[in-house]
Design a protein around this motif. Sequence first.
Motif, PDB file in Angstrom:
ATOM      1  N   ASP A   1       9.396 -20.933   4.181  1.00  0.00           N
ATOM      2  CA  ASP A   1       9.012 -21.347   5.532  1.00  0.00           C
ATOM      3  C   ASP A   1       7.572 -21.843   5.607  1.00  0.00           C
ATOM      4  O   ASP A   1       7.033 -22.033   6.710  1.00  0.00           O
ATOM      5  CB  ASP A   1       9.203 -20.174   6.504  1.00  0.00           C
ATOM      6  N   ASP A   2       6.901 -22.025   4.461  1.00  0.00           N
ATOM      7  CA  ASP A   2       5.502 -22.462   4.436  1.00  0.00           C
ATOM      8  C   ASP A   2       5.413 -23.780   3.651  1.00  0.00           C
ATOM      9  O   ASP A   2       5.376 -23.780   2.413  1.00  0.00           O
ATOM     10  CB  ASP A   2       4.636 -21.380   3.775  1.00  0.00           C
ATOM     11  N   PRO A   3       5.403 -24.931   4.346  1.00  0.00           N
ATOM     12  CA  PRO A   3       5.389 -26.228   3.642  1.00  0.00           C
ATOM     13  C   PRO A   3       4.175 -26.391   2.730  1.00  0.00           C
ATOM     14  O   PRO A   3       4.283 -26.941   1.630  1.00  0.00           O
ATOM     15  CB  PRO A   3       5.386 -27.255   4.774  1.00  0.00           C
ATOM     16  N   ALA A   4       2.969 -25.954   3.166  1.00  0.00           N
ATOM     17  CA  ALA A   4       1.768 -26.128   2.352  1.00  0.00           C
ATOM     18  C   ALA A   4       1.885 -25.354   1.045  1.00  0.00           C
ATOM     19  O   ALA A   4       1.593 -25.871  -0.041  1.00  0.00           O
ATOM     20  CB  ALA A   4       0.540 -25.675   3.136  1.00  0.00           C
TER      21      ALA A   4
ATOM     22  N   GLN B   1      -2.888 -20.067  -4.992  1.00  0.00           N
ATOM     23  CA  GLN B   1      -3.365 -18.733  -4.609  1.00  0.00           C
ATOM     24  C   GLN B   1      -4.267 -18.797  -3.388  1.00  0.00           C
ATOM     25  O   GLN B   1      -4.217 -17.924  -2.508  1.00  0.00           O
ATOM     26  CB  GLN B   1      -4.109 -18.113  -5.794  1.00  0.00           C
ATOM     27  N   GLN B   2      -5.095 -19.823  -3.323  1.00  0.00           N
ATOM     28  CA  GLN B   2      -5.978 -19.962  -2.163  1.00  0.00           C
ATOM     29  C   GLN B   2      -5.172 -20.186  -0.884  1.00  0.00           C
ATOM     30  O   GLN B   2      -5.452 -19.596   0.163  1.00  0.00           O
ATOM     31  CB  GLN B   2      -6.954 -21.113  -2.391  1.00  0.00           C
ATOM     32  N   THR B   3      -4.157 -21.045  -0.986  1.00  0.00           N
ATOM     33  CA  THR B   3      -3.301 -21.289   0.195  1.00  0.00           C
ATOM     34  C   THR B   3      -2.616 -20.000   0.647  1.00  0.00           C
ATOM     35  O   THR B   3      -2.565 -19.676   1.848  1.00  0.00           O
ATOM     36  CB  THR B   3      -2.244 -22.354  -0.140  1.00  0.00           C
ATOM     37  N   LEU B   4      -2.087 -19.251  -0.324  1.00  0.00           N
ATOM     38  CA  LEU B   4      -1.399 -17.995   0.020  1.00  0.00           C
ATOM     39  C   LEU B   4      -2.370 -16.971   0.578  1.00  0.00           C
ATOM     40  O   LEU B   4      -2.038 -16.225   1.521  1.00  0.00           O
ATOM     41  CB  LEU B   4      -0.691 -17.435  -1.219  1.00  0.00           C
TER      42      LEU B   4
END
Length: 540
Positions: free
Chosen positions: A126-129, A186-189
């Motif tokens: 559910d997270d496109p990025a 990892q940064q996005t998460l």
Amino acid sequence: MTAATDAREAAPEARERPRAGTGSRWRWTTRRWLSVGVAMALTVLLALGIAGGLALHRASALDRTVIEVDTPALVSAVRLESALTDQETGVRGYGLTGQESFLDPYRTGVDDQRTYTARLRTLVADDPAAGADLDEVTRQAAAWQQLIALPVVAAPPGGPVALAVERADEGKRAFDKVRAATAGLQQTLAQHRDRSRAQLRDAGRIRDRTLLLIAALILGLTAAVFAGLRRGVTRPLDQLSSDVRKVAGGSFDHEVIPTGPADLRMLAADIELMRGRMVRELAFSDAVRQQLDERARDLRRSNEELEQFAYVASHDLQEPLRKVASFCQLLERRYADQLDERAGQYIGYAVDGANRMQTLIQDLLSFSRVGRLHAETSPVDLEELFTRTADALSIAIEESGTDLSHDELPTVTGDPTQLGVLLQNLLSNAVKFRSPDRPARVQVTAARHDDGMWHFAVADNGIGIDKEFAEQVFVIFQRLHTRETYPGNGIGLALCKKIVEFHGGSIAVDTGYAPGTRITFTLPGSAAGQDPAAPEESQE
């Protein structure tokens, strides 16, 4: 009768008499007051409940997102990076040495890459990025593997792989892109997790404020309900209770005064009518109580006389038995040198039988008190009791050639003496009423049913009982055969029926069983039996 009639005539007048505080608001019944109050309270509570539920739902959803999605996704991303690093380490070591042992971390890393990539696909669906970052990691990893890993791994072992040296710089640049891609993932998460945590903190503050508001409103509502009930219900009920206590305490001429809501005033008027009837009924009940007291005294006196009779009768019966035992023992001592071993054994049987008969008489005295005095119970091992009963009947069993078998019997709670009477009567009947046409066979079965009862059965292949006599055999002194054919007094099955029913069970003849007789009986799972008696004939 005069007082009761006067009270009955006065009660309607009390209902009709005007009372203070009968304005329009007192025409409401308690039910109407409560209905309006409850409706208002429920409306408020429903609104607060919806608000609180929404706040709790949002907080719970964010909490699940942080715990079940964001944190596991970040952990999986770190482990994915570790799996790729293990591949690069293994490939580099194998390229420099040609030793296959360096490929173990590579192969493990490949498996871990597939595992954590699949897990991340699910977690970031559910997270496109994050999904785009994961795709970038996958592409860069595949490019590096195609450029370096797969060609080096495919090279034969035994020495350095030239391709690894030739593409060292190019491979480093390719793997740096892999590292950059995993760092971006990892940064996005991490950013997504931080946002979820911030939202969770905000939702928690909203939830706490909502719950505090609900608590404050509930306290206010409780205070309002308490005040309303005290004024509209409690005080009138206290007044009514005070009047009723005075009447119950013996002041039957005290008038019950109606107050409060309409239904409480009607209740007070009805109680006033009841007070008048009580006056009339008390005179009658006093006379009945006197009669009951007289009958109770007569019954106690009769029971005491019956118990004394049974006690005296038992002592009179034991005296001849003591003489039999004493003279048999005296005979054995005086003529021991003239008697052979079998004669001594017979004397032992006689002495043992006399002593057992004395014990059975005492037990019959205790049994006569069943239903009148408290019977103490204890755990009874029916398996052990069956063994003792079979041993007591061993002579009859051996002489008749009876094949006696039984299921494993349970331990129940009850009086072992009366259970002994029950087993002894049923087994002795099965042996006594055997058929002359076939070898005697007796089987005792036991099973626990869903109704919580133990279901027992004593089955034989003897002469049987006709269906028309299935109820008659349980009536005391009812015999189906002459004394010359089968000796006995016709008390055995009646005694069994009394024992079983006293302990909450039932007993019956299985009329569908053939050939022979099958007596079934039940005992509760937490109860058992009462006194031992001599083996009585219960089929008579």
